[in-house]
Design a protein around this motif. Structure first.
Motif, PDB file in Angstrom:
ATOM      1  N   LEU A 397       0.832  -1.206   0.000  1.00 16.66           N
ATOM      2  CA  LEU A 397       0.000   0.000   0.000  1.00 16.66           C
ATOM      3  C   LEU A 397       0.862   1.250   0.000  1.00 16.66           C
ATOM      4  O   LEU A 397       0.511   2.265  -0.606  1.00 16.66           O
ATOM      5  CB  LEU A 397      -0.916   0.003   1.229  1.00 16.66           C
ATOM      6  N   ASP A 398       1.995   1.162   0.707  1.00 19.10           N
ATOM      7  CA  ASP A 398       2.905   2.299   0.802  1.00 19.10           C
ATOM      8  C   ASP A 398       3.719   2.486  -0.468  1.00 19.10           C
ATOM      9  O   ASP A 398       4.416   3.485  -0.623  1.00 19.10           O
ATOM     10  CB  ASP A 398       3.855   2.099   1.996  1.00 19.10           C
ATOM     11  N   ALA A 399       3.635   1.486  -1.382  1.00 18.17           N
ATOM     12  CA  ALA A 399       4.364   1.520  -2.656  1.00 18.17           C
ATOM     13  C   ALA A 399       5.869   1.634  -2.464  1.00 18.17           C
ATOM     14  O   ALA A 399       6.575   2.181  -3.303  1.00 18.17           O
ATOM     15  CB  ALA A 399       3.856   2.674  -3.533  1.00 18.17           C
ATOM     16  N   ASN A 400       6.361   1.114  -1.348  1.00 21.33           N
ATOM     17  CA  ASN A 400       7.810   1.108  -1.103  1.00 21.33           C
ATOM     18  C   ASN A 400       8.368  -0.182  -1.681  1.00 21.33           C
ATOM     19  O   ASN A 400       8.537  -1.182  -0.994  1.00 21.33           O
ATOM     20  CB  ASN A 400       8.085   1.196   0.400  1.00 21.33           C
ATOM     21  N   HIS A 401       8.640  -0.169  -2.988  1.00 19.94           N
ATOM     22  CA  HIS A 401       9.013  -1.392  -3.690  1.00 19.94           C
ATOM     23  C   HIS A 401      10.338  -1.964  -3.191  1.00 19.94           C
ATOM     24  O   HIS A 401      10.494  -3.182  -3.088  1.00 19.94           O
ATOM     25  CB  HIS A 401       9.113  -1.117  -5.202  1.00 19.94           C
ATOM     26  N   GLU A 402      11.286  -1.104  -2.886  1.00 17.46           N
ATOM     27  CA  GLU A 402      12.595  -1.602  -2.470  1.00 17.46           C
ATOM     28  C   GLU A 402      12.509  -2.357  -1.148  1.00 17.46           C
ATOM     29  O   GLU A 402      12.970  -3.496  -1.035  1.00 17.46           O
ATOM     30  CB  GLU A 402      13.586  -0.440  -2.336  1.00 17.46           C
ATOM     31  N   VAL A 403      11.895  -1.738  -0.132  1.00 14.05           N
ATOM     32  CA  VAL A 403      11.780  -2.386   1.177  1.00 14.05           C
ATOM     33  C   VAL A 403      10.884  -3.623   1.080  1.00 14.05           C
ATOM     34  O   VAL A 403      11.160  -4.650   1.697  1.00 14.05           O
ATOM     35  CB  VAL A 403      11.222  -1.404   2.219  1.00 14.05           C
ATOM     36  N   SER A 404       9.825  -3.530   0.289  1.00 18.32           N
ATOM     37  CA  SER A 404       8.936  -4.671   0.108  1.00 18.32           C
ATOM     38  C   SER A 404       9.683  -5.859  -0.457  1.00 18.32           C
ATOM     39  O   SER A 404       9.522  -6.992  -0.007  1.00 18.32           O
ATOM     40  CB  SER A 404       7.775  -4.290  -0.820  1.00 18.32           C
ATOM     41  N   ALA A 405      10.543  -5.610  -1.435  1.00 19.34           N
ATOM     42  CA  ALA A 405      11.314  -6.690  -2.049  1.00 19.34           C
ATOM     43  C   ALA A 405      12.358  -7.249  -1.084  1.00 19.34           C
ATOM     44  O   ALA A 405      12.567  -8.459  -1.014  1.00 19.34           O
ATOM     45  CB  ALA A 405      11.991  -6.185  -3.311  1.00 19.34           C
ATOM     46  N   LEU A 406      13.007  -6.361  -0.325  1.00 20.58           N
ATOM     47  CA  LEU A 406      14.017  -6.815   0.630  1.00 20.58           C
ATOM     48  C   LEU A 406      13.394  -7.698   1.704  1.00 20.58           C
ATOM     49  O   LEU A 406      14.014  -8.656   2.173  1.00 20.58           O
ATOM     50  CB  LEU A 406      14.708  -5.619   1.286  1.00 20.58           C
ATOM     51  N   TYR A 407      12.151  -7.389   2.090  1.00 24.21           N
ATOM     52  CA  TYR A 407      11.477  -8.199   3.116  1.00 24.21           C
ATOM     53  C   TYR A 407      10.963  -9.504   2.532  1.00 24.21           C
ATOM     54  O   TYR A 407      11.191 -10.584   3.076  1.00 24.21           O
ATOM     55  CB  TYR A 407      10.316  -7.410   3.707  1.00 24.21           C
ATOM     56  N   ARG A 408      10.278  -9.403   1.416  1.00 23.28           N
ATOM     57  CA  ARG A 408       9.648 -10.585   0.850  1.00 23.28           C
ATOM     58  C   ARG A 408      10.648 -11.552   0.242  1.00 23.28           C
ATOM     59  O   ARG A 408      10.540 -12.762   0.397  1.00 23.28           O
ATOM     60  CB  ARG A 408       8.643 -10.164  -0.214  1.00 23.28           C
ATOM     61  N   SER A 410      13.870 -12.053   0.898  1.00 27.62           N
ATOM     62  CA  SER A 410      15.074 -12.027   1.722  1.00 27.62           C
ATOM     63  C   SER A 410      16.109 -12.990   1.180  1.00 27.62           C
ATOM     64  O   SER A 410      15.864 -14.165   0.978  1.00 27.62           O
ATOM     65  CB  SER A 410      14.708 -12.416   3.162  1.00 27.62           C
ATOM     66  N   GLY A 411      17.321 -12.456   0.929  1.00 29.98           N
ATOM     67  CA  GLY A 411      18.403 -13.291   0.412  1.00 29.98           C
ATOM     68  C   GLY A 411      18.411 -13.411  -1.094  1.00 29.98           C
ATOM     69  O   GLY A 411      19.289 -14.043  -1.668  1.00 29.98           O
ATOM     70  N   GLN A 412      17.420 -12.822  -1.765  1.00 30.05           N
ATOM     71  CA  GLN A 412      17.358 -12.917  -3.211  1.00 30.05           C
ATOM     72  C   GLN A 412      17.710 -11.575  -3.843  1.00 30.05           C
ATOM     73  O   GLN A 412      17.692 -10.528  -3.197  1.00 30.05           O
ATOM     74  CB  GLN A 412      15.958 -13.336  -3.662  1.00 30.05           C
ATOM     75  N   LEU A 413      18.012 -11.633  -5.137  1.00 30.95           N
ATOM     76  CA  LEU A 413      18.349 -10.433  -5.891  1.00 30.95           C
ATOM     77  C   LEU A 413      17.097  -9.888  -6.543  1.00 30.95           C
ATOM     78  O   LEU A 413      16.307 -10.633  -7.110  1.00 30.95           O
ATOM     79  CB  LEU A 413      19.376 -10.787  -6.976  1.00 30.95           C
ATOM     80  N   VAL A 414      16.877  -8.587  -6.463  1.00 33.78           N
ATOM     81  CA  VAL A 414      15.725  -7.965  -7.090  1.00 33.78           C
ATOM     82  C   VAL A 414      16.203  -6.825  -7.977  1.00 33.78           C
ATOM     83  O   VAL A 414      16.958  -5.960  -7.544  1.00 33.78           O
ATOM     84  CB  VAL A 414      14.734  -7.418  -6.037  1.00 33.78           C
ATOM     85  N   LEU A 415      15.773  -6.830  -9.219  1.00 36.44           N
ATOM     86  CA  LEU A 415      16.127  -5.776 -10.165  1.00 36.44           C
ATOM     87  C   LEU A 415      14.890  -4.937 -10.429  1.00 36.44           C
ATOM     88  O   LEU A 415      13.841  -5.476 -10.810  1.00 36.44           O
ATOM     89  CB  LEU A 415      16.615  -6.395 -11.483  1.00 36.44           C
ATOM     90  N   PHE A 416      14.998  -3.615 -10.238  1.00 32.53           N
ATOM     91  CA  PHE A 416      13.865  -2.730 -10.457  1.00 32.53           C
ATOM     92  C   PHE A 416      14.101  -1.858 -11.683  1.00 32.53           C
ATOM     93  O   PHE A 416      15.230  -1.525 -12.012  1.00 32.53           O
ATOM     94  CB  PHE A 416      13.655  -1.787  -9.256  1.00 32.53           C
ATOM     95  N   ASN A 494      18.845  -4.578  -5.782  1.00 30.31           N
ATOM     96  CA  ASN A 494      18.631  -4.721  -4.351  1.00 30.31           C
ATOM     97  C   ASN A 494      18.855  -6.175  -3.966  1.00 30.31           C
ATOM     98  O   ASN A 494      18.519  -7.087  -4.707  1.00 30.31           O
ATOM     99  CB  ASN A 494      17.203  -4.311  -3.967  1.00 30.31           C
ATOM    100  N   GLY A 495      19.416  -6.399  -2.801  1.00 28.67           N
ATOM    101  CA  GLY A 495      19.705  -7.751  -2.345  1.00 28.67           C
ATOM    102  C   GLY A 495      20.880  -7.720  -1.385  1.00 28.67           C
ATOM    103  O   GLY A 495      21.297  -6.672  -0.904  1.00 28.67           O
ATOM    104  N   SER A 496      21.438  -8.885  -1.125  1.00 38.98           N
ATOM    105  CA  SER A 496      22.578  -8.962  -0.225  1.00 38.98           C
ATOM    106  C   SER A 496      23.804  -8.352  -0.886  1.00 38.98           C
ATOM    107  O   SER A 496      23.863  -8.172  -2.111  1.00 38.98           O
ATOM    108  CB  SER A 496      22.859 -10.425   0.125  1.00 38.98           C
ATOM    109  N   GLU A 497      24.801  -8.042  -0.076  1.00 37.72           N
ATOM    110  CA  GLU A 497      26.031  -7.455  -0.603  1.00 37.72           C
ATOM    111  C   GLU A 497      26.721  -8.415  -1.568  1.00 37.72           C
ATOM    112  O   GLU A 497      27.327  -8.003  -2.557  1.00 37.72           O
ATOM    113  CB  GLU A 497      26.975  -7.097   0.555  1.00 37.72           C
TER     114      GLU A 497
END
Length: 542
Positions: A397-408, A410-416, A494-497
């Protein structure tokens, strides 16, 4: 894979409700259905009638319906043959082989899942079978591990069973004094991303209680953590915030009888020992991601404000409604008293008429008040839904795609995608992306990319983001980068280092534009250190 029992409504199930849900008819949503099949049913179109007819042969069984669901991971795509195989494994583990079964594969969520409806009545003996002799949850979990092994899916690490290197399924050693989190506690953590009272009891309270040498020390150490130990009847409970749990839920060695053997007769907490305020604690996956934890704190504040506002509004409305009812009742008594305060001797007909009119007016007034108060209660329910949105839904709802992806993820790579940057990167095509087959899935329009000849997605394109599986390699990450750069021209990683470093190396080698400002120094350093390699891989000259 997750395997769960489906709770029954009103204490018993219905073949009609279960089959109609499997077919998507209960909610007029047949698009969700990917595949339907039956076992030991002569004609699928009359499955409900057949299952009901067999159930009537046993008049002693109060509930012949057994429902469960299997859910694969987001990047796993079972074939129809694999769905059939999964049902066979579940039936064998439950001891329900040969029973009537209706099942369907649904795709209305990000995870393909299989709904299974079984008739427990044996078609030959007409006796009701007891699934796994009552140990249904353990049997379903074991079946899930067998399915993962048989179909080469990723092994789920949570739960009571683990898989050894030799492929054997073994029950995990019990921790926390031999107790595990209840399903309710797991659901709370999944909804709020906060540790449940049971987990706090097992992780925080249990070690303190085990190490305490006296009741005074036990009460004092627990109070420092905002936890109270209290005797309740013949047992004991733990007060953790506003939640009360049994002491045995923190550990089997936490029972009052066992503690009294070690610490002596129970002694209450001294009034001088003050309880520290208990604040919500984030689950481990949130603690591990600073960006997510910061947003989670805002979520907790919003949730607390919502719950407090709901409680206050409900209390104010109930108090106002009671005042209105009391005032109306008092007025009716006054009018009634005034009517009979005078003598009506010789005027009985008039008294009856006025009494009737008064009663009608009072009833009309009461009904109007009842309707108005009901409307206000309904309006309050709409304003304050039963549950505050889950942390996952709140992020959406907050449309915070980066944090949403980091939470959902977790441990995976996300490209926006990078908003407003529609330039093509000019990446020279390679065979890496061509090694994948796109498969459309779900209502969100997601596209899974599976390596040719496999059914496990290495990455999924959701339109504005591409999610790469945890178990991946250079080729799959490169393919995801190529798809992202072709669509958007530049990507936000976005993802782990570890994932970011791998992404940067591949992006530099293959000329993919990266939008992360914090990665610019690393990108420039790699470009300077390996210009020849970059020129060789991309075909560009500097």
């Amino acid at each position: 894979m997750i395997a769960k029992l489906i709770p029954r409504k009103h204490g018993h199930g219905s073949f009609r409700d279960s089959v109609n849900y499997n077919l998507g008819l209960s909610k007029n949503d047949t698009d969700r259905v990917e595949y339907v099949n039956t076992l030991d049913i002569f004609e699928p179109v009359v499955a409900i009638a057949e299952m009901d007819a067999l159930a009537l042969e046993n008049t002693r069984s109060a509930d012949p319906v057994f429902n469960c669901v299997l859910s694969w991971r987001e990047n796993e795509i079972p074939s129809h043959k694999q769905a059939d195989e999964a049902v066979g494994i579940v039936l064998k583990e439950l001891g329900l082989e040969g029973c009537q079964v209706h099942y369907s594969l649904h795709r209305n969520t990000e995870n393909l899942h299989l709904h299974i409806c079984v008739n427990r009545i044996d078609p030959e003996t007409y006796r009701a079978r007891d699934p796994a002799h009552g140990w249904t949850k353990k049997a379903l979990e074991k079946a899930a591990r067998r399915i993962e092994l048989a179909q080469s899916w990723d092994i789920e690490q949570s739960g009571r069973y683990t898989v050894t290197k030799d492929g054997e399924i073994q029950e995990k050693a019990s921790g926390n004094g031999g107790v595990k989190l209840s399903q309710t506690a797991r659901d709370i953590e999944a909804h709020t991303a906060a540790k449940s009272a049971e987990r706090i009891g097992q992780e925080t309270a249990a070690p303190i209680i085990r190490e305490a040498r006296t009741w005074e020390e036990l009460h004092e150490k627990l109070a420092e953590q905002g936890i109270e130990f209290e005797k309740k009847g013949s047992g004991a409970v733990l007060h953790i915030g506003e939640v009360i749990i049994k002491a045995s839920q923190a550990g089997r060695d936490m029972s009052l009888s066992k503690l009294e053997k070690r610490l002596g007769t129970y002694r209450e907490r001294d009034g001088s020992i003050l309880l520290r305020e208990q604040t919500p604690k984030a689950v481990d996956r949130v603690e591990a991601a600073p960006k997510v934890k910061g947003t989670w704190k805002l979520y907790q504040e919003a949730r607390a404000e919502y719950l407090e506002g709901k409680k206050r509004s409900l209390s104010d409305m109930q108090r106002r409604h009671k005042t209105e009812r009391d005032f109306s009742s008092k007025n009716r008594r006054i009018v009634h008293s005034e009517l009979f305060a005078v003598s009506w001797k010789g005027r009985g007909v008039e008294l009856n008429q006025r009494h009737s009119v008064m009663a009608a007016n009072h009833k009309t007034e009461a009904l109007n008040l009842c309707d108005r108060q009901r409307e206000e209660r309904e309006a309050l329910k709409k304003h304050f839904p039963r549950q505050f949105p889950s942390f996952k839904a709140w992020l959406a709802l907050d449309a915070n795609h980066e944090v949403s992806a980091l939470y959902r993820y977790s441990g995976q790579l996300v490209l926006f995608t990078v908003e407003g940057d529609e330039k093509k990167s000019g990446v020279k095509k390679t065979n890496d992306l061509r090694a994948y087959d796109p498969i459309s899935i779900g209502r969100r329009g997601g596209v899974m990319y599976c390596r040719k000849g496999t059914s496990v997605a290495d990455f999924i394109d959701y339109g504005k983001k591409i999610v790469v599986s945890e178990k991946t390699n250079d080729d799959s990450i490169l393919a995801a980068l190529q798809l992202a750069s072709q669509k958007w021209g530049a990507v936000q990683i976005n993802g782990s280092e570890e994932y970011k470093s791998l992404c940067v190396r591949l992006a530099v080698q293959h000329g993919v534009k990266v939008a992360n400002a914090e990665l610019k120094p690393e990108i420039e350093a790699l470009r300077k250190s390996a210009p020849e390699e970059q020129e060789k891989d991309t075909g560009w000259s500097r």
